[in-house]
Write a protein that holds these residues in place. Structure first.
Motif, PDB file in Angstrom:
ATOM      1  N   GLY A   2       0.737  -1.201   0.022  1.00  0.00           N
ATOM      2  CA  GLY A   2      -0.023   0.107   0.031  1.00  0.00           C
ATOM      3  C   GLY A   2       0.820   1.270   0.151  1.00  0.00           C
ATOM      4  O   GLY A   2       0.110   2.289   0.285  1.00  0.00           O
TER       5      GLY A   2
ATOM      6  N   SER B 245       2.766  -6.356  -4.794  1.00  0.00           N
ATOM      7  CA  SER B 245       1.812  -5.047  -5.040  1.00  0.00           C
ATOM      8  C   SER B 245       2.790  -3.797  -5.158  1.00  0.00           C
ATOM      9  O   SER B 245       3.533  -3.507  -5.973  1.00  0.00           O
TER      10      SER B 245
ATOM     11  N   GLU C  33      -2.525   6.467  -3.622  1.00  0.00           N
ATOM     12  CA  GLU C  33      -1.514   6.853  -4.342  1.00  0.00           C
ATOM     13  C   GLU C  33      -1.349   8.510  -4.550  1.00  0.00           C
ATOM     14  O   GLU C  33      -0.253   9.025  -4.484  1.00  0.00           O
TER      15      GLU C  33
ATOM     16  N   ASP D  67      -6.829  -5.282  -8.591  1.00  0.00           N
ATOM     17  CA  ASP D  67      -5.887  -4.028  -7.810  1.00  0.00           C
ATOM     18  C   ASP D  67      -5.631  -2.947  -9.000  1.00  0.00           C
ATOM     19  O   ASP D  67      -5.409  -1.743  -8.437  1.00  0.00           O
TER      20      ASP D  67
HETATM   21  C1  DHB Z   1      -1.495  -1.855  -2.957  1.00  0.00           C
HETATM   22  C2  DHB Z   1      -3.041  -2.342  -3.218  1.00  0.00           C
HETATM   23  C3  DHB Z   1      -3.369  -1.334  -4.111  1.00  0.00           C
HETATM   24  O1  DHB Z   1      -4.898  -1.645  -4.496  1.00  0.00           O
HETATM   25  C4  DHB Z   1      -2.912  -0.025  -4.282  1.00  0.00           C
HETATM   26  O2  DHB Z   1      -3.737   0.772  -5.273  1.00  0.00           O
HETATM   27  C5  DHB Z   1      -1.458   0.282  -4.095  1.00  0.00           C
HETATM   28  C6  DHB Z   1      -0.998  -0.482  -3.316  1.00  0.00           C
HETATM   29  C7  DHB Z   1      -0.818  -2.933  -2.108  1.00  0.00           C
HETATM   30  O3  DHB Z   1      -1.611  -3.899  -1.904  1.00  0.00           O
HETATM   31  O4  DHB Z   1       0.046  -2.647  -1.751  1.00  0.00           O
END
Ligand code: DHB
Length: 512
Positions: free
Chosen positions: A116, A204, A403, A464
């Motif tokens: 994240g 991610s 973000e 995602d």
């Molecule tokens: C992550 C997941 C997301 O949907 C995102 O926009 C940014 C990071 C993650 O799991 O790291």
């Protein structure tokens, strides 16, 4: 005296005589193996504080030496994050070999714990890997069992604050990971493991940063920031990248998302801020309470249409070709050979699952011939689940996304990073610096990447980010002559480290 030095080294310099007199015991600050008064010693010594650990992985007993909490920059702003846990097979201190590797030749597996784009402390060997379930062995233990030295690294993230300033906004996380790579090269002769064989792993946001480490391993763009962070002078190059579902290429992720999911108007996602507020005693209840669902509004559908329409021009500007040299393009409706390429990658995942014994006969969008899966209906696949994100998926018009938060600066918490969203901003939001946006995108550096080996995975049920994002990354790397192992594993959602046997077969194959 020690406590004062510690406080100084953490940047807590505004000490008055009164606060000096009542400095409390610092009980939750880890003891750093390389702390020397108010300095962090950058030269590794095997005599640093360590412990020996015995563990079991897949029924195999392993013993390793753990150097925990090594700070990898001279003057950390946030030492708990700008540090690593170094795990070394015990056999390497006794002249032994594991899996054909020894103290000199063992590759260094470097998982980052970032998710994240949040602050991440280095993962411990007994933490569950991100996305890992139940009692699955984690990547760190699996790597140790196979004779890899493990440098488990942390990094600053977007929410960190100190003295009323944000200290983990972009590009802090990649600066920190680069500093960690420099630390490993700087100490190559003093530490077991071969710093010319660093294999970065992440999932991610951590997958995007893993790819960025590999792409930008020779770029001078980060030099000033690294100097400021107190990084040692050494190479930033890594040998290989493992990236699970990289949330990368944020400048084009919004249009890619709408290219893939336009027409899917129901969304469902877990609100991480609500999830974190819940007690984890009952995780499934917490997940339920934090789930947000609904339908896109007419205005959001209009944004989706507009963003989708911009994707083919971007995709075609990349001049992508498959391994046979066939051009991969999209027409103005978003159809064409690039879409067929992605559909074929999902299909291969389904075929592999079927070969492994998964019964897929009731999956309506798969086509069959003689009991074999022969084709996939892309529309059916895309509509087989809800979308996760509302348009724009990443650069939110109201600056509400993670973000947006990543691209803030010391004083401004959230900013835009695409001209589309900045122009449509509902909050008159500001744009992040062009150079910082560039420095967060592996696509900016692929042509000059020194990293030869790449493994990229994005599960077929991951929503995602668009599957186009990791496919474009893989294709561009292949075109640049890199060795790329890319796949869309069937039925896998957003996560990583779910295929450790295959992951370490790949690491063995590229390092031996
Ligand atoms: C992550 C997941 C997301 O949907 C995102 O926009 C940014 C990071 C993650 O799991 O790291």
């Amino acid at each position: 005296m020690k406590k004062l030095s510690l406080a100084l080294s953490l940047g807590l310099v505004a000490l008055s005589a009164r606060s000096l007199a009542v400095t409390p015991e610092v009980t939750d600050t880890p003891v750093y193996g390389n702390q020397r008064g108010d300095l962090f010693e950058m030269k590794f010594s095997p005599d640093f504080q360590y412990r020996t650990v015995e563990a079991e992985v897949n029924g195999q007993k392993i013993a390793f030496v753990a150097y925990e909490n090594l700070v990898y920059v001279k003057k950390p702003l946030a030492s708990a994050y700008q540090s690593m846990k170094l795990y070394i097979p015990k056999a390497y201190f006794e002249g032994g070999e594991i899996n054909g590797f020894n103290a000199k030749t063992a590759p260094i597996f470097m998982p980052n714990a970032v998710g994240g784009y949040l602050p991440a402390k280095p993962a411990a060997y007994d933490d569950k890997g991100f996305g890992a379930q139940g009692d699955k062995p984690n990547a760190i233990l699996s790597a140790l069992a196979k004779g890899y030295v493990v440098a488990s690294v942390g990094a600053r993230g977007r929410t960190l604050q100190q003295d009323g300033q944000y200290i983990g906004k972009a590009p802090a996380a990649i600066v920190d990971l680069k500093a960690a790579v420099r630390y490993l090269h700087f100490n190559d002769k003093l530490m077991p493991g071969d710093a010319n064989k660093i294999i970065s792993n992440g999932t991610s946001a951590g997958g995007a940063l893993s790819a960025l480490l590999g792409a930008a391993g020779k770029s001078a763009d980060y030099a000033d920031a690294l100097r400021e962070a107190g990084a040692v002078e050494a190479s930033e190059q890594i040998f290989a990248v493992s990236a699970y579902c990289p949330i990368a290429n944020l400048e084009h992720a919004d249009s890619a998302y709408e290219w893939e999911f336009n027409g899917v108007n129901q969304y469902q996602r877990v609100d991480m801020s609500k999830l974190n507020a819940q007690s984890y005693n009952d995780r499934s209840k917490a997940m339920q309470m934090a789930t947000v669902k609904g339908n896109l509004s007419a205005a959001e559908i209009a944004v989706s249409d507009e963003l989708k329409a911009t994707f083919p021009a971007y995709l075609n500007s990349l001049n992508l070709r498959d391994a046979q040299g066939n051009p991969l393009t999209l027409d103005s409706n978003g159809d064409g050979s690039f879409k067929d390429y992605l559909a074929a990658a999902v299909l291969r995942g389904a075929q592999k699952a079927q070969a492994a014994g998964v019964d897929l006969r009731n999956v309506a969008y798969l086509q069959w011939q003689d009991n074999q899966i022969s084709g996939l209906n892309w529309q059916g696949y895309v509509h087989s689940a809800k979308r996760m994100k509302s348009p724009p998926a990443f650069d939110a018009l109201d600056l509400s996304s993670g973000e947006n938060n990543l691209f803030g600066d010391g004083t401004l918490n959230n900013r835009h990073f695409t001209s589309f969203s900045q122009q449509h901003s509902s909050l008159d939001g500001q744009m992040a610096d062009a150079k910082v946006i560039k420095m967060m995108n592996p696509m900016s550096y692929l042509a000059q990447s020194p990293t030869r080996y790449w493994r990229i995975r994005a599960g077929s049920m991951d929503r995602d980010t668009s599957h186009a994002i990791s496919a474009i990354l893989a294709l561009k790397l292949g075109m640049a002559g890199k060795s790329v192992d890319y796949a869309i594993p069937w039925g896998v959602g957003h996560g990583g480290d779910y295929d450790l046997d295959e992951l370490f077969q790949w690491t063995d194959a590229i390092t031996k």
